[in-house]
Design an enzyme around this catalytic site. Structure first.
Site: not given
Length: 140
Positions: A44, A84
Site C-alpha cells: 500500500d 492511490c
C-alpha cells in the site's frame, strides 16, 4: 497507532507481529534476495503518480514492488496490492501487476477488486475521485 491497534485486537491475532521501517524497495529486495517466504503481503505505497507525466515511472515502481512480493509468497499466498494514484488507470495497474506475476513465473487468481469506502465516494463526472484501487490476489 499500529501498536495500539494490535493490542486492541490481540485476542484475535495469533501470529507473531514484527514492525519494519525502511525503504520498501530496499527491504523487499533484501528479503527477496534472502529467499524469505510469507503467507501474505500487503503493498500500500503512497501515490507514485501525482501527475500524468509521472505514470510511466509509477508503473515501473508498482511492477518492482509486486514482482518482489510474488517471489516471496508461498503457494496459495495472498497479495493485497494497492495504488492511490488517480493518474494510474485500473487497466494499467492490473496490467502492471499481471506483468510482474508473469516475470515471477507465478499464476495469480483475482479474488477481488476494491476501491474507496463509502466515505470516499466516486463522483462520475470527476474521474480523479476514483483514485483508490486495490487488488486481492491468490498466488499459486
Amino acid at each position: 497507532m499500529a501498536e495500539r491497534n494490535l493490542e486492541v485486537n490481540r485476542d484475535q491475532i495469533r501470529a507473531e507481529v514484527d514492525w519494519v521501517e525502511g525503504d520498501a524497495f530496499q527491504v523487499l529486495r533484501d528479503w527477496s534476495d534472502a529467499n524469505e517466504k510469507f503467507d501474505s503481503i500487503v503493498l500500500d505505497p503512497p501515490a507514485f503518480a501525482k501527475s500524468q507525466r509521472a505514470v510511466e515511472g509509477a508503473l515501473r515502481g508498482y511492477k518492482e514492488l509486486n514482482l518482489r512480493a510474488f517471489k516471496m509468497l508461498k503457494p496459495r499466498g495472498l497479495l493485497v496490492t494497492c495504488t492511490c494514484s488517480h493518474h494510474v488507470s485500473w487497466a494499467d495497474f492490473e496490467g502492471t501487476v499481471a506483468s510482474a506475476a508473469a516475470d515471477a513465473h507465478r499464476r495469480v487468481r483475482l479474488l477481488g477488486r476494491r476501491g474507496a469506502a463509502p466515505d470516499h465516494p466516486v463522483i462520475l463526472n470527476l474521474p480523479e475521485t476514483e483514485y483508490l484501487k486495490c487488488l486481492v490476489l491468490e498466488v499459486e
